[in-house]
Design an enzyme around this catalytic site. Structure first.
Site, PDB file in Angstrom:
ATOM      1  N   ARG A   4      11.368   1.582  -1.524  1.00 19.66           N
ATOM      2  CA  ARG A   4      11.096   2.389  -2.633  1.00 19.66           C
ATOM      3  C   ARG A   4      11.794   3.692  -2.167  1.00 19.66           C
ATOM      4  O   ARG A   4      12.458   4.438  -3.183  1.00 19.66           O
ATOM      5  CB  ARG A   4       9.667   2.649  -2.819  1.00 19.66           C
ATOM      6  CG  ARG A   4       9.238   1.473  -3.683  1.00 19.66           C
ATOM      7  CD  ARG A   4       9.273   0.135  -3.367  1.00 19.66           C
ATOM      8  NE  ARG A   4       8.668  -0.719  -4.182  1.00 19.66           N
ATOM      9  CZ  ARG A   4       7.497  -1.289  -4.006  1.00 19.66           C
ATOM     10  NH1 ARG A   4       6.910  -0.834  -2.686  1.00 19.66           N
ATOM     11  NH2 ARG A   4       6.953  -2.252  -4.831  1.00 19.66           N
TER      12      ARG A   4
ATOM     13  N   ASP B 226      12.940  -4.559  -2.067  1.00 19.93           N
ATOM     14  CA  ASP B 226      11.932  -4.589  -3.053  1.00 19.93           C
ATOM     15  C   ASP B 226      12.564  -4.344  -4.233  1.00 19.93           C
ATOM     16  O   ASP B 226      14.150  -4.444  -4.369  1.00 19.93           O
ATOM     17  CB  ASP B 226      10.854  -3.863  -3.028  1.00 19.93           C
ATOM     18  CG  ASP B 226       9.432  -4.193  -3.623  1.00 19.93           C
ATOM     19  OD1 ASP B 226       9.449  -4.603  -4.891  1.00 19.93           O
ATOM     20  OD2 ASP B 226       8.610  -4.425  -2.972  1.00 19.93           O
TER      21      ASP B 226
ATOM     22  N   HIS C  91       9.420  -9.413  -6.897  1.00 23.62           N
ATOM     23  CA  HIS C  91      10.070  -8.287  -6.229  1.00 23.62           C
ATOM     24  C   HIS C  91      11.614  -8.381  -5.968  1.00 23.62           C
ATOM     25  O   HIS C  91      12.001  -7.744  -5.127  1.00 23.62           O
ATOM     26  CB  HIS C  91       9.193  -7.983  -5.098  1.00 23.62           C
ATOM     27  CG  HIS C  91       7.855  -7.264  -5.201  1.00 23.62           C
ATOM     28  ND1 HIS C  91       7.582  -6.116  -5.667  1.00 23.62           N
ATOM     29  CD2 HIS C  91       6.779  -8.000  -5.273  1.00 23.62           C
ATOM     30  CE1 HIS C  91       6.265  -5.926  -5.824  1.00 23.62           C
ATOM     31  NE2 HIS C  91       5.814  -7.219  -5.445  1.00 23.62           N
TER      32      HIS C  91
ATOM     33  N   ASP D  53       3.869 -11.867  -2.722  1.00 18.00           N
ATOM     34  CA  ASP D  53       2.832 -10.992  -3.531  1.00 18.00           C
ATOM     35  C   ASP D  53       3.374 -10.786  -4.799  1.00 18.00           C
ATOM     36  O   ASP D  53       4.615 -10.707  -5.181  1.00 18.00           O
ATOM     37  CB  ASP D  53       2.504  -9.560  -2.801  1.00 18.00           C
ATOM     38  CG  ASP D  53       4.068  -8.778  -2.707  1.00 18.00           C
ATOM     39  OD1 ASP D  53       5.120  -9.383  -2.352  1.00 18.00           O
ATOM     40  OD2 ASP D  53       3.813  -7.595  -2.892  1.00 18.00           O
ATOM     41  N   GLU D  54       2.443 -10.506  -5.868  1.00 17.97           N
ATOM     42  CA  GLU D  54       2.573 -10.151  -7.146  1.00 17.97           C
ATOM     43  C   GLU D  54       3.839 -10.673  -7.935  1.00 17.97           C
ATOM     44  O   GLU D  54       4.664 -10.253  -8.519  1.00 17.97           O
ATOM     45  CB  GLU D  54       2.688  -8.669  -7.046  1.00 17.97           C
ATOM     46  CG  GLU D  54       1.839  -7.715  -6.579  1.00 17.97           C
ATOM     47  CD  GLU D  54       1.986  -6.207  -6.286  1.00 17.97           C
ATOM     48  OE1 GLU D  54       0.988  -5.466  -6.813  1.00 17.97           O
ATOM     49  OE2 GLU D  54       3.147  -6.021  -6.131  1.00 17.97           O
TER      50      GLU D  54
ATOM     51  N   TRP E 175      -4.261  -8.027   1.582  1.00 15.94           N
ATOM     52  CA  TRP E 175      -3.882  -6.829   1.354  1.00 15.94           C
ATOM     53  C   TRP E 175      -5.206  -6.528   0.268  1.00 15.94           C
ATOM     54  O   TRP E 175      -5.494  -5.492  -0.019  1.00 15.94           O
ATOM     55  CB  TRP E 175      -2.752  -6.153   0.600  1.00 15.94           C
ATOM     56  CG  TRP E 175      -2.292  -7.113  -0.589  1.00 15.94           C
ATOM     57  CD1 TRP E 175      -1.844  -8.404  -0.708  1.00 15.94           C
ATOM     58  CD2 TRP E 175      -2.215  -6.398  -1.778  1.00 15.94           C
ATOM     59  NE1 TRP E 175      -1.513  -8.426  -1.988  1.00 15.94           N
ATOM     60  CE2 TRP E 175      -1.803  -7.412  -2.634  1.00 15.94           C
ATOM     61  CE3 TRP E 175      -2.542  -5.108  -2.383  1.00 15.94           C
ATOM     62  CZ2 TRP E 175      -1.547  -7.232  -3.734  1.00 15.94           C
ATOM     63  CZ3 TRP E 175      -2.539  -4.834  -3.612  1.00 15.94           C
ATOM     64  CH2 TRP E 175      -1.933  -6.024  -4.342  1.00 15.94           C
TER      65      TRP E 175
ATOM     66  N   PHE F  39      -1.904   3.747   3.473  1.00 14.60           N
ATOM     67  CA  PHE F  39      -1.794   5.083   3.772  1.00 14.60           C
ATOM     68  C   PHE F  39      -1.259   5.800   2.771  1.00 14.60           C
ATOM     69  O   PHE F  39      -0.840   7.186   2.993  1.00 14.60           O
ATOM     70  CB  PHE F  39      -1.520   5.298   5.008  1.00 14.60           C
ATOM     71  CG  PHE F  39      -2.098   4.969   6.356  1.00 14.60           C
ATOM     72  CD1 PHE F  39      -3.420   4.590   5.979  1.00 14.60           C
ATOM     73  CD2 PHE F  39      -1.673   4.594   7.509  1.00 14.60           C
ATOM     74  CE1 PHE F  39      -4.269   4.119   7.020  1.00 14.60           C
ATOM     75  CE2 PHE F  39      -2.445   4.532   8.660  1.00 14.60           C
ATOM     76  CZ  PHE F  39      -3.887   3.868   8.319  1.00 14.60           C
TER      77      PHE F  39
HETATM   78  C1  ACM Z   1       1.208  -5.362  -1.907  1.00 18.48           C
HETATM   79  O1  ACM Z   1       0.674  -4.250  -1.967  1.00 18.48           O
HETATM   80  N1  ACM Z   1       1.837  -5.528  -3.225  1.00 18.48           N
HETATM   81  C2  ACM Z   1       1.223  -6.216  -0.709  1.00 18.48           C
END
Ligand code: ACM
Length: 535
Positions: A133, A162, A234, A297-298, A365, A391
């Site tokens: 990012r 990502d 992603h 993820d996602e 997570w 964080f």
């Molecule tokens: C995540 O926060 N998508 C691993």
């Protein structure tokens, strides 16, 4: 106890002290003397036959364990391995004045008489840096490794890919770094508000030589780099470079905004071969790397369900659903890594989808509930729940804080965290490798902000990871430890709040309370359709 951090398992003060001078003599086996000399470079210790600092191996100790004794006759280090010798030297350094953390600090240093017996509770004491990012130049990654080493943190998870940027040179697929490594502009709006952009290009990538160097630099400081190529979702930056590896073939630009994108890689053989080649390039660059994170993820699976070609391929594999196809896809990559001697690591959605290799490490997570299920299913687990280990959340619900995704996660929250909760069964507890703090960088726009968000929360993380629980006197030791970070030039968040220039764009307090986020994520892991995107 002095402000030793993390807290050693056993510590006692002895009578007598020792003057440790620049150029003092160190003796012992070279593979243990080297890490001590390296950790205490400012002392310019000289190898000799017998000396002021004597180092010995005790093979009955764990690799990271050590004993350290100082007194009027000198300093003795007994270590279970290179890492133990390195950590003994870190503890010895913490016995010296803060000024010894400054370059050029030659001279003579009083070492108080102590006896320390020490070993870590957890083997995985990690920090995650999202360099996708917002890119961090190599020098900042190396500096982060140095600060981690001071805290006996030993895993650096690099989120290299990502939607918003690909950060690895590829000789086989050069458009990855040529096209995928930069975006034309970046979102500047607050969460869930009208989109605005800065119209400033952002980018950067590590050459394969940079990655070789980062891994070697880390290894010499007892830190293992865990690289992540997040697939099959992603994937926008990959598809901006090579749309033919996508599920639809449509063209993309490297994503300039945050959130979840429907862009997904294809599961067809050409894409799998492409990923194997890229993983091989990464493994060759990093050398002997025990873990590679492959994301999971996602993932929005709609494009897989809608593609006749992918549906036909799924049926040819005898798989009944797109979720099974996703499990198959990740397992093929994990098998490839296993053949190269590396274990796959995944985010928890991939566990919920099922079908993982048994040796795949799971990162829960979305909460420790799903972490417990992964542990009960026999997977090793690294605790990394949003609360309290993301964080990028603000440390206070205050407009004095810089803009954050939400609030609040404090140093005390991190210090109170139990990676293996007391009500878990013994075999579940045994599956917990350790814990990791996440520095997602949508709003961590530069290294100064990374410092601010990382420390001192990662000081608490280090104490929990090393000692199992933060000591009752943790909060008393922390201010003394922060003076070391001052000497090192770390721009941590002061305990009483930011300095005026650390406020930057004001945070909107209460817009995303972390408690509400955790409830939402917990629900996601309960529902049957829990591989759907959650935020
Ligand atoms: C995540 O926060 N998508 C691993």
């Amino acid at each position: 106890m002095t402000s030793l951090l993390p807290r050693p398992a056993v510590f006692s003060e002895l009578s007598g002290s020792f003057e440790l001078a620049t150029g003092a003599i160190i003796s012992g086996p070279a593979d243990l003397v080297d890490p001590v000399r390296h950790a205490l470079g400012f002392l310019d210790l000289r190898p000799g036959d017998s000396g002021d600092v004597e180092v010995r191996l005790d093979p009955s100790l764990g690799e990271e364990a050590y004993r350290l004794t100082s007194g009027s006759r000198g300093i003795e280090i007994v270590a279970g391995g290179r890492a133990g010798a390195f950590y003994a030297a870190q503890t010895l350094h913490q016995l010296l004045p803060d000024a010894s953390y400054r370059f050029g600090s030659a001279g003579s240093w009083p070492v108080p008489g102590v006896r320390v017996e020490d070993a870590p509770r957890y083997g995985w004491r990690g920090l995650h840096l999202d360099v996708s990012r917002h890119f961090l130049p190599k020098r900042e990654v190396l500096r982060m490794i140095d600060v981690m080493a001071v805290h006996k943190l030993n895993r650096l998870h690099l989120h290299l890919v990502d939607d918003q940027g690909w950060r690895i040179e590829s000789r086989a697929y050069p458009r990855l770094h040529e096209v995928g490594s930069w975006r034309a502009r970046t979102a500047t709006n607050y969460y869930r508000e009208t989109e605005t952009f800065d119209e400033i290009p952002h980018g950067g990538y590590y050459t394969l030589d940079d990655l070789t160097e980062i891994a070697a630099y880390a290894r010499s400081r007892s830190v293992v780099v865990v690289p992540e190529i997040d697939v099959p979702g992603h994937a926008t930056a990959i598809l901006a470079a090579y749309p033919e590896f996508g599920a639809t073939g449509e063209t993309y630009e490297v994503l300039p905004k945050w959130g979840i994108s429907p862009a997904i890689l294809s599961p067809l053989p050409e894409t799998v071969d492409f990923l194997k080649t890229v993983l091989d390039e990464l493994l060759d660059a990093l050398g002997d790397t025990p873990f590679v994170h492959i994301g999971g993820d996602e993932v929005v699976l709609d494009h897989w369900a809608d593609s006749p070609e992918i549906v036909a391929y799924r049926e040819s594999l005898g798989l009944g659903s797109v979720v099974e196809l996703q499990s198959w896809f990740l397992r093929v990559l994990a098998d490839h890594l296993a053949a190269r001697g590396a274990r796959a690591v995944v985010w928890d959605e991939a566990f919920v989808s099922g079908g993982l290799r048994q040796d795949t490490v799971v990162m829960p997570w979305r909460g420790m509930g799903v972490g417990r299920r992964a542990a009960a299913a026999g997977h090793d687990v690294v605790a990394c729940p949003v609360f309290p280990l993301y964080f990028d959340y603000a440390e206070a619900a205050s407009a004095d804080e810089p803009m954050a995704i939400g609030d609040t996660i404090t140093v005390a929250d991190v210090a109170a965290f139990a990676p293996a909760p007391a009500d878990w069964a013994a075999d579940e507890v045994g599956r917990v490798l350790g814990l990791q703090g996440q520095l997602w960088s949508e709003r961590l726009i530069d290294p100064r902000m990374v410092d601010y968000r990382a420390w001192p929360r990662a000081c608490a993380l280090a104490e929990v990871g090393w000692s199992g629980t933060a000591g009752a006197d943790f909060a008393e030791r922390l201010p003394g430890h922060l003076r070391r970070l001052d000497a090192l030039g770390v721009e941590y968040r002061p305990l009483d709040g930011p300095k005026p220039w650390q406020r930057r764009r004001p945070h909107r307090p209460g817009s995303v309370p972390v408690s509400a986020m955790m409830e939402h994520l917990d629900e996601m892991t309960q529902s049957a359709d829990s591989t759907r995107p959650s935020v």
